[in-house]
Enzyme design. Structure first.
Site, mmCIF file in Angstrom:
data_model
loop_
_atom_site.group_PDB
_atom_site.id
_atom_site.type_symbol
_atom_site.label_atom_id
_atom_site.label_comp_id
_atom_site.label_asym_id
_atom_site.label_seq_id
_atom_site.Cartn_x
_atom_site.Cartn_y
_atom_site.Cartn_z
ATOM 1 N N GLU A 69 33.037 31.880 36.467
ATOM 2 C CA GLU A 69 33.999 31.092 36.888
ATOM 3 C C GLU A 69 33.821 29.526 36.383
ATOM 4 O O GLU A 69 32.950 29.014 36.092
ATOM 5 C CB GLU A 69 33.873 31.124 38.510
ATOM 6 C CG GLU A 69 33.954 32.356 39.018
ATOM 7 C CD GLU A 69 35.390 33.053 39.217
ATOM 8 O OE1 GLU A 69 36.369 32.484 38.601
ATOM 9 O OE2 GLU A 69 35.697 33.632 40.046
ATOM 10 N N ASN A 122 42.190 31.773 35.996
ATOM 11 C CA ASN A 122 41.672 30.403 36.138
ATOM 12 C C ASN A 122 40.623 30.346 34.696
ATOM 13 O O ASN A 122 39.919 29.267 34.885
ATOM 14 C CB ASN A 122 40.693 30.074 37.352
ATOM 15 C CG ASN A 122 39.505 31.320 37.391
ATOM 16 O OD1 ASN A 122 39.388 31.917 36.612
ATOM 17 N ND2 ASN A 122 38.918 31.351 38.506
ATOM 18 N N HIS A 157 38.394 32.432 33.753
ATOM 19 C CA HIS A 157 36.950 33.135 33.588
ATOM 20 C C HIS A 157 36.995 34.244 32.506
ATOM 21 O O HIS A 157 37.949 34.830 32.245
ATOM 22 C CB HIS A 157 36.608 33.595 34.857
ATOM 23 C CG HIS A 157 37.136 34.689 35.529
ATOM 24 N ND1 HIS A 157 37.951 34.778 36.761
ATOM 25 C CD2 HIS A 157 37.518 35.868 34.897
ATOM 26 C CE1 HIS A 157 38.568 35.852 37.100
ATOM 27 N NE2 HIS A 157 38.064 36.616 35.681
ATOM 28 N N ASP A 217 29.844 42.954 33.635
ATOM 29 C CA ASP A 217 29.787 42.306 34.913
ATOM 30 C C ASP A 217 29.792 43.650 35.841
ATOM 31 O O ASP A 217 29.984 44.870 35.472
ATOM 32 C CB ASP A 217 30.595 41.523 35.340
ATOM 33 C CG ASP A 217 31.966 41.776 34.991
ATOM 34 O OD1 ASP A 217 32.534 42.996 34.917
ATOM 35 O OD2 ASP A 217 32.720 40.712 34.795
#
Length: 241
Positions: free
Chosen positions: A142, A135, A137, A67
């Site tokens: 996400e 979380n 990811h 990313d």
């Protein structure tokens, strides 16, 4: 899954670096999927150490990063291009023409995503390095009711931006968008190495590795892959049996 828990960060870093360099030594033109953040820093340092000792050459290796932030130029010290040069590329013999990251400054972000996917289709990743967010990811995929399989632009959740704010002067400077490799592309890698450190990740590690497979915990989809190695420190693995 092959889950391994280490007593020290040095042991974990050395083991992970050995996994990657062994692949390169057995396949000099290997394709490596790379990650950023605080988790891989020690791993990259060990890979550089092995290169400097003459144990491995990266001259024929190709790399793809997961990313990149949208709106940060490559020389911005918070861009992932800058990070990769600082921690790995500038210290080994890999040519610049063989290192790829999404271009967060592209005028047409959708076209950039499509181009990145075309390159990924041309070269299967031999081993993909991953971390995990609080979380769940992976990359910047996400939690959501559905996940994109291909490279795409994502609006970062507040909790992700807050977690990354420590790298910036203020929360306001943390980009709101990023380009990320999709879960489908990640799962196409021949093998995956997931590295997690710290007690604050113990709960999400348990959910990802032993809980139901759900897009609400993107890392749980790793349970569907046949060759995943999970490297944890004692704190991150404390909730596993």
């Amino acid at each position: 899954m092959d889950v391994r828990i280490f007593d020290t960060q040095l042991e974990l870093d050395a083991f992970a670096a050995e996994l990657f360099t062994d692949i390169v030594k057995s396949k000099p033109n290997a394709v490596l999927g790379l990650a950023t953040g605080s988790t891989p820093v020690g791993i990259y340092a060990k890979m550089v150490e092995k290169y400097r000792k003459g144990d491995v050459s990266f001259a024929d290796v190709t790399t793809f990063n997961l990313d990149e932030y949208v709106g940060l130029k490559p020389y911005n010290d918070q861009s992932y291009a800058y990070y990769m040069n600082k921690h790995l590329f500038a210290h080994i013999d890999i040519p610049d023409t063989q290192t790829f990251l999404p271009n967060g400054m592209a005028e047409d972000l959708e076209a950039e995503c499509a181009q990145y996917d075309r390159m990924l289709l041309e070269r299967q990743i031999d081993v993909q390095l991953l971390g995990i967010g609080h979380n769940g990811h992976i990359g910047f995929n996400e939690p959501d009711h559905a996940l994109s399989g291909e490279t795409h632009v994502v609006k970062l959740k507040d909790e992700t931006r807050e977690a990354n704010a420590r790298f910036f002067a203020s929360m306001d400077e943390v980009p709101e968008y990023a380009i990320t490799m999709g879960v489908g592309s990640i799962l196409k890698a021949n093998s995956i190495v997931l590295v997690v450190r710290g007690a604050d990740k113990a709960d999400i590690v348990k959910q990802a590795l032993t809980g139901p497979i759900t897009t609400e915990v993107p890392a749980s989809l790793l349970q569907t892959h046949p060759r995943v190695t999970v490297l944890l420190d004692r704190e991150a693995g404390r909730m596993l049996g």
